[in-house]
Structure formats: C-alpha cells, structure tokens
Design a protein around this motif. Structure first.
Motif, PDB file in Angstrom:
ATOM      1  N   ASP A  61      41.126   5.955  32.317  1.00 50.48           N
ATOM      2  CA  ASP A  61      42.414   5.931  33.010  1.00 50.48           C
ATOM      3  C   ASP A  61      42.282   5.524  34.469  1.00 50.48           C
ATOM      4  O   ASP A  61      43.110   4.767  34.982  1.00 50.48           O
ATOM      5  N   SER A  62      41.233   6.013  35.127  1.00 48.83           N
ATOM      6  CA  SER A  62      41.108   5.741  36.562  1.00 48.83           C
ATOM      7  C   SER A  62      39.740   5.201  36.957  1.00 48.83           C
ATOM      8  O   SER A  62      39.412   5.158  38.137  1.00 48.83           O
ATOM      9  N   SER A  63      38.924   4.804  35.981  1.00 48.70           N
ATOM     10  CA  SER A  63      37.578   4.334  36.314  1.00 48.70           C
ATOM     11  C   SER A  63      37.008   3.472  35.189  1.00 48.70           C
ATOM     12  O   SER A  63      37.474   3.513  34.045  1.00 48.70           O
ATOM     13  N   LEU A  64      36.014   2.681  35.562  1.00 48.60           N
ATOM     14  CA  LEU A  64      35.192   1.956  34.592  1.00 48.60           C
ATOM     15  C   LEU A  64      33.907   2.758  34.423  1.00 48.60           C
ATOM     16  O   LEU A  64      33.186   3.002  35.398  1.00 48.60           O
ATOM     17  N   ASN A  65      33.616   3.186  33.216  1.00 45.47           N
ATOM     18  CA  ASN A  65      32.465   4.045  32.964  1.00 45.47           C
ATOM     19  C   ASN A  65      31.319   3.244  32.369  1.00 45.47           C
ATOM     20  O   ASN A  65      31.475   2.598  31.323  1.00 45.47           O
ATOM     21  N   PHE A  66      30.158   3.296  33.032  1.00 48.88           N
ATOM     22  CA  PHE A  66      28.963   2.591  32.568  1.00 48.88           C
ATOM     23  C   PHE A  66      27.991   3.598  31.944  1.00 48.88           C
ATOM     24  O   PHE A  66      27.755   4.678  32.500  1.00 48.88           O
ATOM     25  N   ALA A  67      27.428   3.224  30.818  1.00 46.41           N
ATOM     26  CA  ALA A  67      26.441   4.064  30.145  1.00 46.41           C
ATOM     27  C   ALA A  67      25.033   3.591  30.497  1.00 46.41           C
ATOM     28  O   ALA A  67      24.756   2.383  30.486  1.00 46.41           O
ATOM     29  N   VAL A  68      24.166   4.547  30.818  1.00 51.36           N
ATOM     30  CA  VAL A  68      22.744   4.277  31.060  1.00 51.36           C
ATOM     31  C   VAL A  68      21.947   5.140  30.089  1.00 51.36           C
ATOM     32  O   VAL A  68      22.033   6.378  30.123  1.00 51.36           O
ATOM     33  N   ARG A  69      21.170   4.490  29.213  1.00 48.33           N
ATOM     34  CA  ARG A  69      20.386   5.209  28.212  1.00 48.33           C
ATOM     35  C   ARG A  69      18.953   4.706  28.273  1.00 48.33           C
ATOM     36  O   ARG A  69      18.681   3.532  27.989  1.00 48.33           O
ATOM     37  N   VAL A  70      18.058   5.616  28.656  1.00 44.73           N
ATOM     38  CA  VAL A  70      16.649   5.241  28.802  1.00 44.73           C
ATOM     39  C   VAL A  70      15.787   6.241  28.050  1.00 44.73           C
ATOM     40  O   VAL A  70      16.147   7.410  27.898  1.00 44.73           O
ATOM     41  N   TRP A  71      14.632   5.772  27.597  1.00 44.40           N
ATOM     42  CA  TRP A  71      13.688   6.624  26.873  1.00 44.40           C
ATOM     43  C   TRP A  71      12.542   7.017  27.791  1.00 44.40           C
ATOM     44  O   TRP A  71      12.034   6.193  28.565  1.00 44.40           O
ATOM     45  N   VAL A  72      12.153   8.287  27.688  1.00 42.88           N
ATOM     46  CA  VAL A  72      11.081   8.821  28.533  1.00 42.88           C
ATOM     47  C   VAL A  72      10.198   9.726  27.690  1.00 42.88           C
ATOM     48  O   VAL A  72      10.578  10.156  26.593  1.00 42.88           O
ATOM     49  N   ASN A  73       9.002  10.011  28.198  1.00 49.19           N
ATOM     50  CA  ASN A  73       8.167  11.039  27.571  1.00 49.19           C
ATOM     51  C   ASN A  73       8.845  12.394  27.761  1.00 49.19           C
ATOM     52  O   ASN A  73       9.431  12.668  28.809  1.00 49.19           O
ATOM     53  N   THR A  74       8.771  13.238  26.741  1.00 46.86           N
ATOM     54  CA  THR A  74       9.503  14.510  26.747  1.00 46.86           C
ATOM     55  C   THR A  74       9.258  15.346  28.011  1.00 46.86           C
ATOM     56  O   THR A  74      10.217  15.877  28.585  1.00 46.86           O
ATOM     57  N   PRO A  75       8.021  15.476  28.509  1.00 48.18           N
ATOM     58  CA  PRO A  75       7.829  16.281  29.739  1.00 48.18           C
ATOM     59  C   PRO A  75       8.508  15.697  30.971  1.00 48.18           C
ATOM     60  O   PRO A  75       8.726  16.404  31.954  1.00 48.18           O
ATOM     61  N   ASP A  76       8.847  14.384  30.933  1.00 50.14           N
ATOM     62  CA  ASP A  76       9.432  13.719  32.105  1.00 50.14           C
ATOM     63  C   ASP A  76      10.956  13.695  32.069  1.00 50.14           C
ATOM     64  O   ASP A  76      11.580  13.083  32.951  1.00 50.14           O
TER      65      ASP A  76
END
Length: 289
Positions: free
Chosen positions: A237-252
């Motif tokens: 409604d009031s913004s453009l939403n960008f998705a960021v999806r990254v893979w990392v090692n579980t402890p990080d």
C-alpha cells in the motif's frame, strides 16, 4: 537369625521400666542397631560419592573415544540412578536386615495407585529412550518446543535440559518432547536468512536491487551456493518491498541476519533511498455556511 536395625527398636518397650533400665536399653541399642544405622547411612553417602566420581570418569573416557555426547550423558544418568537404587537396596536388605519381601508385597498391593502416580514419570522414562533411538536432536542442538527454545545441554532419564539465549535453564519432560512437535534449528549444516526491505514508490527499483545485491555479494559469510536471491517481492500500500534470501552456515545465521539489517540501513541513507514509515495525511475542508 539377626534382627534388623529397626526391629530392634521394638524391644525398647519403655512401659513399666525404671529410668536406669531405659537408659541401659538405649545404650545397648546404640551399640548394636544404632551403630549399624550410622554405618549403613555413611556407606550410602560414600557410595553415592563414588558413583558420581565413576560417572564423571565414564564421561571423560567416552569423550576421549569420540562417543556421541547425547549417548554419553543419557547412559551416565541411567547408570547413576540404577546404581544408587541398588546400593540402597543392598544396604537395607543385607546390612540392616530389612524385610524387603514385606515391602514388595505392599508395593504390589498398591500397584494400581503407584502406576497412576508414576504414569508421568514412566512416560518421561520411555520418552528418553525414544529420543535416544530416533535422535530428533542431540546435545548441542538449538531447538524450539512449545513456548521454550534453547541449546540442549543434557538428555536425562526423565528430563531434557535446555539453556536459553539469556542463560536460563529449562527442564522439559522427555514424554512431551517425544510426543510433541519441535523445531531443530541445528539439524542442517546450512540455513536461509530471509529479510524484507521496504522503500518508497519514488525509489529507482533497479538502483535499490543493485545496492542489495552488492551488500550480499560482499558479505564474507554469505554462501555462493545456493545462489542468493534479491528481487521485488510486493507492491504494498505504501512501499515497494524487496526480498533478500541468502544461505549461510547454521552457526553464522544471526551474525549475517544482524549484519545485513545494519548495512542495508547505512547504504540506503548514503544513497538517499527513502524508507517509508506509517503516516497519515489529513485534508481539512472549510465549511461555508
């Protein structure tokens, strides 16, 4: 046949006795049954300490041979309880000469009541074996069950011990863990960090996507495979939403999570990318009478 420690107390019938006789009988009992009671109690206390030391040595030996810590602590807990119960029974039956058969008869006659009373404990005991067999989690894993979450410190005979992120200890019955749902955040070697960033409709979406990709590519803990994803997720409604999806090692996971939040805000400010926030526009009309 020798009398038990406590049955000898029955001979201390204080009725119709003079004070001298009472004192004499108490002294006699002290040097017979009383000494046995003290020695037996000391033997139990010392035996418990020896069992605890042997349990610690068992853990050290198993650790040197790289035995799974989950299995080590469960077996240690089980053996410790079993040996302590056996020690008490041996002292009571062999040294104190207690009639354990009479006690067994009482327990058997009250079997239904005892079964109901111990239903929860027996369920927890069985749950411990189920956890050990199916291995839904192990010592050191970070899990969530119901309203509790934390790092598994020990899987005992009846309870599993969790340490929360603010260093509280939570004891959870094994029965509920084996029969309920739980989330194991440490089961896999890698996890995906999902973040959403909102910008105003006036922003250049190509520029925004380029900034986000650059931040992700420069972070040393973000994995190259699976490939990171950055894209327009939603025209809200009031913004453009960008998705960021990254893979990392579980402890990080949390390191990357907080780093990206901070870095994106700094870069957006530097590049003058507007971040919308809730606001209300009021339009006032002057009424003409």
């Amino acid at each position: 046949m020798s009398k038990s420690v406590f049955s000898s107390l029955e001979t201390l019938n204080f009725k119709s006795m003079t004070l001298e006789t009472i004192v004499k009988r108490i002294i006699d009992w002290t040097f017979t049954g009383g000494i046995k009671l003290i020695i037996g109690t000391l033997a139990i206390v010392i035996g418990f300490k020896i069992i605890n030391k042997l349990s610690k040595r068992f853990i050290n030996l198993a650790e040197k041979r790289n035995v799974d810590m989950t299995l080590i602590k469960f077996i240690k807990s089980f053996i410790s309880y079993t040996l302590k119960i056996l020690l008490v029974l041996i002292i009571a039956g062999s040294y104190w000469k207690l009639e354990l058969s009479g006690l067994a008869a009482i327990v058997a006659s009250a079997g239904v009541a005892i079964g109901l009373a111990l239903q929860g404990s027996l369920s927890n005991f069985a749950g411990g074996f189920i956890i050990l067999l199916l291995r839904p989690f192990k010592v050191g894993d970070y899990i969530q069950t119901g309203q509790f979450e934390g790092t598994v410190e020990q899987i005992g005979v009846f309870y599993t011990s969790l340490t929360t992120i603010d260093n509280k200890v939570v004891l959870i019955p094994n029965g509920s863990l084996s029969n309920g749902s739980l989330v194991n955040y440490s089961a896999k070697d890698t996890r995906r960090v999902d973040l959403v960033f909102a910008v105003s409709y006036e922003s250049d979406i190509l520029k925004v996507r380029g900034i986000l990709k650059d931040i992700v590519q420069q972070h040393r803990l973000v994995l190259d495979y699976p490939e990171p994803f950055v894209g327009l997720l939603e025209q809200a409604d009031s913004s453009l939403n960008f998705a960021v999806r990254v893979w990392v090692n579980t402890p990080d996971y949390w390191t990357v999570y907080f780093d990206l939040l901070e870095e994106v805000k700094l870069r957006f400010d530097k590049e003058e990318i507007s971040i919308p926030y809730p606001q209300i526009d009021l339009h006032l009309k002057q009424m003409i009478k």
